[in-house]
Each structure stands twice: as structure tokens, then as C-alpha cells.
Design a protein around this motif. Sequence first.
Motif, PDB file in Angstrom:
ATOM      1  N   ALA A 107    -144.236 -11.795  14.982  1.00 18.31           N
ATOM      2  CA  ALA A 107    -145.622 -12.099  14.657  1.00 18.31           C
ATOM      3  C   ALA A 107    -146.260 -10.814  14.088  1.00 18.31           C
ATOM      4  N   PRO A 108    -147.344 -10.932  13.352  1.00 18.15           N
ATOM      5  CA  PRO A 108    -148.108 -12.153  13.061  1.00 18.15           C
ATOM      6  C   PRO A 108    -147.580 -12.987  11.891  1.00 18.15           C
ATOM      7  N   ARG A 109    -146.624 -12.451  11.150  1.00 14.91           N
ATOM      8  CA  ARG A 109    -146.117 -13.212  10.008  1.00 14.91           C
ATOM      9  C   ARG A 109    -145.406 -14.475  10.460  1.00 14.91           C
ATOM     10  N   HIS A 110    -144.697 -14.400  11.571  1.00 10.37           N
ATOM     11  CA  HIS A 110    -143.932 -15.540  12.071  1.00 10.37           C
ATOM     12  C   HIS A 110    -144.466 -15.946  13.433  1.00 10.37           C
ATOM     13  N   ARG A 111    -144.669 -17.231  13.602  1.00  3.95           N
ATOM     14  CA  ARG A 111    -145.318 -17.743  14.812  1.00  3.95           C
ATOM     15  C   ARG A 111    -144.384 -18.675  15.577  1.00  3.95           C
ATOM     16  N   PHE A 112    -144.821 -19.032  16.789  1.00  5.57           N
ATOM     17  CA  PHE A 112    -144.060 -19.945  17.634  1.00  5.57           C
ATOM     18  C   PHE A 112    -143.680 -21.200  16.853  1.00  5.57           C
ATOM     19  N   PRO A 113    -142.424 -21.661  16.929  1.00  6.93           N
ATOM     20  CA  PRO A 113    -141.322 -21.184  17.785  1.00  6.93           C
ATOM     21  C   PRO A 113    -140.284 -20.333  17.063  1.00  6.93           C
ATOM     22  N   ASN A 114    -140.681 -19.596  16.017  1.00  8.62           N
ATOM     23  CA  ASN A 114    -139.696 -18.878  15.200  1.00  8.62           C
ATOM     24  C   ASN A 114    -138.824 -17.933  16.024  1.00  8.62           C
ATOM     25  N   ALA A 115    -139.433 -17.149  16.908  1.00  5.70           N
ATOM     26  CA  ALA A 115    -138.652 -16.209  17.708  1.00  5.70           C
ATOM     27  C   ALA A 115    -137.649 -16.944  18.591  1.00  5.70           C
ATOM     28  N   ALA A 116    -138.102 -18.024  19.234  1.00  6.19           N
ATOM     29  CA  ALA A 116    -137.214 -18.803  20.097  1.00  6.19           C
ATOM     30  C   ALA A 116    -136.058 -19.411  19.301  1.00  6.19           C
ATOM     31  N   GLU A 117    -136.334 -19.858  18.089  1.00  2.78           N
ATOM     32  CA  GLU A 117    -135.278 -20.428  17.248  1.00  2.78           C
ATOM     33  C   GLU A 117    -134.243 -19.366  16.883  1.00  2.78           C
ATOM     34  N   ASP A 118    -134.699 -18.139  16.623  1.00  2.00           N
ATOM     35  CA  ASP A 118    -133.775 -17.067  16.258  1.00  2.00           C
ATOM     36  C   ASP A 118    -132.903 -16.651  17.446  1.00  2.00           C
ATOM     37  N   VAL A 119    -133.472 -16.672  18.645  1.00  2.00           N
ATOM     38  CA  VAL A 119    -132.695 -16.363  19.843  1.00  2.00           C
ATOM     39  C   VAL A 119    -131.613 -17.423  20.054  1.00  2.00           C
ATOM     40  N   ARG A 120    -131.991 -18.682  19.885  1.00  2.00           N
ATOM     41  CA  ARG A 120    -131.010 -19.763  20.022  1.00  2.00           C
ATOM     42  C   ARG A 120    -129.911 -19.621  18.971  1.00  2.00           C
ATOM     43  N   ALA A 121    -130.257 -19.261  17.762  1.00  3.61           N
ATOM     44  CA  ALA A 121    -129.256 -19.078  16.710  1.00  3.61           C
ATOM     45  C   ALA A 121    -128.295 -17.955  17.071  1.00  3.61           C
ATOM     46  N   ALA A 122    -128.813 -16.891  17.673  1.00  2.00           N
ATOM     47  CA  ALA A 122    -127.958 -15.775  18.087  1.00  2.00           C
ATOM     48  C   ALA A 122    -126.977 -16.225  19.167  1.00  2.00           C
ATOM     49  N   TYR A 123    -127.447 -17.015  20.114  1.00  2.00           N
ATOM     50  CA  TYR A 123    -126.584 -17.538  21.183  1.00  2.00           C
ATOM     51  C   TYR A 123    -125.493 -18.425  20.596  1.00  2.00           C
ATOM     52  N   ASP A 124    -125.873 -19.300  19.686  1.00  2.00           N
ATOM     53  CA  ASP A 124    -124.887 -20.200  19.072  1.00  2.00           C
ATOM     54  C   ASP A 124    -123.854 -19.431  18.262  1.00  2.00           C
ATOM     55  N   ARG A 125    -124.271 -18.346  17.598  1.00  2.00           N
ATOM     56  CA  ARG A 125    -123.310 -17.536  16.839  1.00  2.00           C
ATOM     57  C   ARG A 125    -122.292 -16.886  17.769  1.00  2.00           C
ATOM     58  N   LEU A 126    -122.738 -16.447  18.934  1.00  2.00           N
ATOM     59  CA  LEU A 126    -121.798 -15.858  19.887  1.00  2.00           C
ATOM     60  C   LEU A 126    -120.755 -16.887  20.325  1.00  2.00           C
ATOM     61  N   LEU A 127    -121.198 -18.121  20.544  1.00  2.00           N
ATOM     62  CA  LEU A 127    -120.244 -19.189  20.870  1.00  2.00           C
ATOM     63  C   LEU A 127    -119.268 -19.405  19.718  1.00  2.00           C
ATOM     64  N   ASP A 128    -119.781 -19.422  18.500  1.00  2.00           N
ATOM     65  CA  ASP A 128    -118.930 -19.626  17.333  1.00  2.00           C
ATOM     66  C   ASP A 128    -117.926 -18.494  17.166  1.00  2.00           C
ATOM     67  N   GLN A 129    -118.276 -17.310  17.640  1.00  2.00           N
ATOM     68  CA  GLN A 129    -117.393 -16.154  17.532  1.00  2.00           C
ATOM     69  C   GLN A 129    -116.365 -16.098  18.667  1.00  2.00           C
ATOM     70  N   GLY A 130    -116.385 -17.110  19.534  1.00  2.00           N
ATOM     71  CA  GLY A 130    -115.366 -17.207  20.565  1.00  2.00           C
ATOM     72  C   GLY A 130    -115.768 -16.730  21.941  1.00  2.00           C
ATOM     73  N   TYR A 131    -117.018 -16.295  22.109  1.00  2.00           N
ATOM     74  CA  TYR A 131    -117.467 -15.853  23.426  1.00  2.00           C
ATOM     75  C   TYR A 131    -117.799 -17.070  24.283  1.00  2.00           C
ATOM     76  N   ARG A 132    -117.142 -17.180  25.410  1.00  2.00           N
ATOM     77  CA  ARG A 132    -117.378 -18.302  26.312  1.00  2.00           C
ATOM     78  C   ARG A 132    -118.032 -17.877  27.623  1.00  2.00           C
ATOM     79  N   ARG A 133    -118.162 -16.577  27.817  1.00  2.00           N
ATOM     80  CA  ARG A 133    -118.858 -16.065  29.001  1.00  2.00           C
ATOM     81  C   ARG A 133    -119.999 -15.188  28.497  1.00  2.00           C
ATOM     82  N   ILE A 134    -121.200 -15.743  28.515  1.00  2.00           N
ATOM     83  CA  ILE A 134    -122.362 -15.062  27.946  1.00  2.00           C
ATOM     84  C   ILE A 134    -123.384 -14.801  29.040  1.00  2.00           C
ATOM     85  N   LEU A 135    -123.771 -13.557  29.171  1.00  2.00           N
ATOM     86  CA  LEU A 135    -124.869 -13.139  30.035  1.00  2.00           C
ATOM     87  C   LEU A 135    -126.072 -12.848  29.153  1.00  2.00           C
TER      88      LEU A 135
END
Length: 298
Positions: A107-135
Amino acid sequence: MAAALTSAFVRPIANAIPASRAGIAFSRAFIASSLWLASPPLKGSRIEPGIRGEWVRGPEVTEGNAVVLYIHGSGYALCSARTHRGLTTRISDGTGLPVFACEYRLAPRHRFPNAAEDVRAAYDRLLDQGYRRILVAGDSAGGHLAVDLAAQLIRERREPPAALALFSPLFDVTFSLAAQRERMSPDPMISAAAAARLVGLYTVDADLASARLRFTFDDIKGFPPTIIQAGGLEMLAADAIELARALRRAGADCELEVVPGQMHVFQALTRFIPEAEPAMERACRFLTGNLPAIVRAA
């Protein structure tokens, strides 16, 4: 002493900075230099660029199929993976795992839920990269994003993170809890009103009663084991306490530490605060202690 100095010199500046483009630019530079001074990256650590973030490995850390996703804080508007290297290098060293510090749109350029969407995308990329145990670990607004990530995955019947470590997490985006706490004792770093203005740059068009912003956990079962740490002098200690209560009511395993005499995200102030290192060690032990056995690829 650190709290007294912060209250005398940092709080007046933080409260006076307007939530404007110039004010945000000044705040970003001020916090980046402050964090670099208070908690430089751990010597011997390796930093490598990643997709919308960076990979951080402590001095002795090697590869595996486990990883820590780190979500930085500072009101959804100010910081980055780079500013938080003092934290991420120590988490990598303390857990023995690589850390992916994600970047999300600010923010302020990007508003809810942009940050949450980017965090979810990061989590999904880790799964795609083969990580199955994520903290997952996060501080301040990053703690709020971490809780939202876990809750959304559970609602979608997806596998949530194995465990969470939250440092001074934001729970109440209206800052009502913080304001009540502030009336008992002012936060050394910033007022509730000023913090609310900053977070409001992200939530300005959002329904603050949304389940993505106001967590109730009424429909959540199986929330990951969570450790919450906060400083006894900060206003978000109230958020930490209430978040722990809400998670426990939902049946989650939640450890709460409110460390007397400490400030907001004191774990990042390793150069000045002796309590920072042992608190980080406890958080890392909690994370690795809840890491499941090695998951074999199908």
C-alpha cells in the motif's frame, strides 16, 4: 533503556509522518536504515533472488524438502524481504532450514487483498517446487497475513503450514484493542492512531468485518500449532493475547509469550536487546519441533 530512547526519539517522528506519498517514502527509508543498524544479517548467510522474494540460508544450512516462508510486516506499506534479513538469516540459522522471504505488493498503491494474494502465490510456488513441509513465520502485519493464509488453506481443504511463529502479530485491523492498551501505557514506537492510518492505506476500500480481516475461526478446525511472541510494552500485546485466546477457543495448540519490558518485534533488535536472541531461539525450536517427518515423493 532501548524502550526509553525509542519513546523519546522514534515515537514523535513516527506519529508526525503523514500517510502521504512523501511520508511513506521517508518512512521506508527510515525503517530500512534502522533495521539494518539494529539487526544486520547474520554473517556467513547467503542471499539469493527468487520469484517475488529472496532465498535466505544461514551459514550451515543445506537443502531439503522443508522450508520456512517468511512474511514481513510494517503496516502492509513499508518494508521488504531486504529490510528483514536480520530476522530471516537468524530464523534460517535457528531452524537449519532455508527461508523464502516473500515480497508482496505494498500500500498505498496496492490495497486489500493484494498482499494476501501474493502471500498465497508464494506458498503455492513452494509447493510447486517440491516443498511438502512448510513452516510460516511473520511479524506485525505479516503475522496477520500468515494467519489469513493458514485459515484460507483450511477452508479450501488444502494442507496448511506445519506450524506458525508470529512476532507481535496484528490481529485487530481497527486498532481498537491497541487503543485500549495504549490508554494504560503508550507504545514506545508509535500511537494507535498513527498505526491505524498506515494500515488504513491497505484496508481503505475493504469491509473490516470480512473473515479475511477480522478473524473469528468459527469455521476453522485443525489450525496449525502456533507460537506468538510480543513485547510487554507494545500496544499489539493486546492483539497477541486476543489472537491466542481465539486460536485456543478453536482448539489450536497455541503458545503465547508476552516478554516484559520489550517493544514491537523486539526479536529484530539483536544489537541492542539481549532478550531478542533467546526469544528467537524459542520460536525456532517451536517451529522445528512441529515439523512432520520427512515426506517422500509419490
